[in-house]
Design a protein around this motif. Structure first.
Motif, mmCIF file in Angstrom:
data_model
loop_
_atom_site.group_PDB
_atom_site.id
_atom_site.type_symbol
_atom_site.label_atom_id
_atom_site.label_comp_id
_atom_site.label_asym_id
_atom_site.label_seq_id
_atom_site.Cartn_x
_atom_site.Cartn_y
_atom_site.Cartn_z
ATOM 1 N N UNK A 137 -43.398 121.769 21.944
ATOM 2 C CA UNK A 137 -44.077 122.785 22.748
ATOM 3 C C UNK A 137 -43.517 124.186 22.513
ATOM 4 N N UNK A 138 -42.206 124.267 22.175
ATOM 5 C CA UNK A 138 -41.585 125.583 22.012
ATOM 6 C C UNK A 138 -40.369 125.493 21.101
ATOM 7 N N UNK A 163 -35.381 123.061 18.471
ATOM 8 C CA UNK A 163 -33.944 123.175 18.207
ATOM 9 C C UNK A 163 -33.200 121.965 18.756
ATOM 10 N N UNK A 164 -33.559 121.576 19.964
ATOM 11 C CA UNK A 164 -32.942 120.441 20.623
ATOM 12 C C UNK A 164 -33.127 119.171 19.800
ATOM 13 N N UNK A 165 -34.354 118.953 19.367
ATOM 14 C CA UNK A 165 -34.681 117.744 18.609
ATOM 15 C C UNK A 165 -33.864 117.684 17.312
ATOM 16 N N UNK A 168 -44.628 127.446 16.682
ATOM 17 C CA UNK A 168 -44.025 127.844 17.963
ATOM 18 C C UNK A 168 -43.352 129.203 17.773
ATOM 19 N N UNK A 169 -43.171 129.919 18.868
ATOM 20 C CA UNK A 169 -42.604 131.264 18.794
ATOM 21 C C UNK A 169 -41.090 131.274 18.628
ATOM 22 N N UNK A 170 -40.627 131.950 17.602
ATOM 23 C CA UNK A 170 -39.203 132.240 17.416
ATOM 24 C C UNK A 170 -39.083 133.756 17.389
ATOM 25 N N UNK A 171 -38.021 134.291 17.976
ATOM 26 C CA UNK A 171 -37.846 135.737 17.929
ATOM 27 C C UNK A 171 -37.470 136.161 16.521
ATOM 28 N N UNK A 210 -39.973 141.022 19.004
ATOM 29 C CA UNK A 210 -41.148 140.443 18.364
ATOM 30 C C UNK A 210 -40.987 138.932 18.214
ATOM 31 N N UNK A 211 -42.047 138.210 18.582
ATOM 32 C CA UNK A 211 -42.043 136.751 18.425
ATOM 33 C C UNK A 211 -42.899 136.390 17.223
ATOM 34 N N UNK A 212 -42.371 135.485 16.405
ATOM 35 C CA UNK A 212 -43.092 135.065 15.202
ATOM 36 C C UNK A 212 -43.579 133.624 15.359
ATOM 37 N N UNK A 213 -44.781 133.332 14.844
ATOM 38 C CA UNK A 213 -45.277 131.957 14.898
ATOM 39 C C UNK A 213 -44.664 131.146 13.748
#
Length: 152
Positions: free
Chosen positions: A17-18, A23-25, A86-89, A96-99
């Motif tokens: 989802x995000x 990162x957790x996975x 998902x959005x990463x800065x 800015x958030x990047x897809x």
């Protein structure tokens, strides 16, 4: 620098989802398979908040999260392509958030190894046709082979 690339660390079409979930996975996979210490899981998310790793590029965009080398047992990369981006800065511009649709999580166990690995990964990031091939890889071996060729 000895780098272990393994199919057990390749995850295609990951459905998250995000960025936190992604990162957790990946960090948990690295930990469960013995590549990193348990603190790596928390450290990678904390570091991402402070120093984002989304790389500005054409689609599909890439993020290269990593944590302190002291938390790494064995140098490797965990590679994921995402079902939906998902959005990463943005590394260069935090606001800015990047897809992002490709994540290359670096577990580098040497103090200067991250810079060396980053330089290799930059080639991959600048290669749009290669990134598209990564997204469309039919199996884990194919995805792994594309990454191996890019960073040798």
């Amino acid at each position: 620098m000895e780098l272990y690339l393994h199919e057990e660390l390749v995850f295609r079409d990951l459905d998250v989802k995000n960025s936190d979930e992604a990162l957790d996975y990946l960090a948990k996979q690295l930990f469960e398979k013995g590549y990193v210490k348990e603190q790596y899981i928390t450290a990678i998310k904390e570091r991402e908040r402070e120093y984002p790793t989304g790389l500005p590029s054409t689609q599909p965009a890439v993020a290269i999260p990593h944590a302190n080398y002291e938390l790494v047992n064995k140098t490797t990369l965990a590679i994921a392509t995402l079902k939906k981006s998902v959005g990463f800065h943005n590394m260069e511009e935090n606001a800015v958030t990047l897809p992002v649709q490709i994540i290359i999580m670096m577990a580098i166990g040497e103090p200067h190894g991250q810079v060396e690995m980053l330089q290799k990964i930059v080639g991959l990031i600048q290669n749009e046709p290669l990134r598209k091939k990564m997204i469309n890889a039919h199996n884990d071996q194919e995805l792994l082979k594309l990454v191996e060729m890019a960073i040798q």
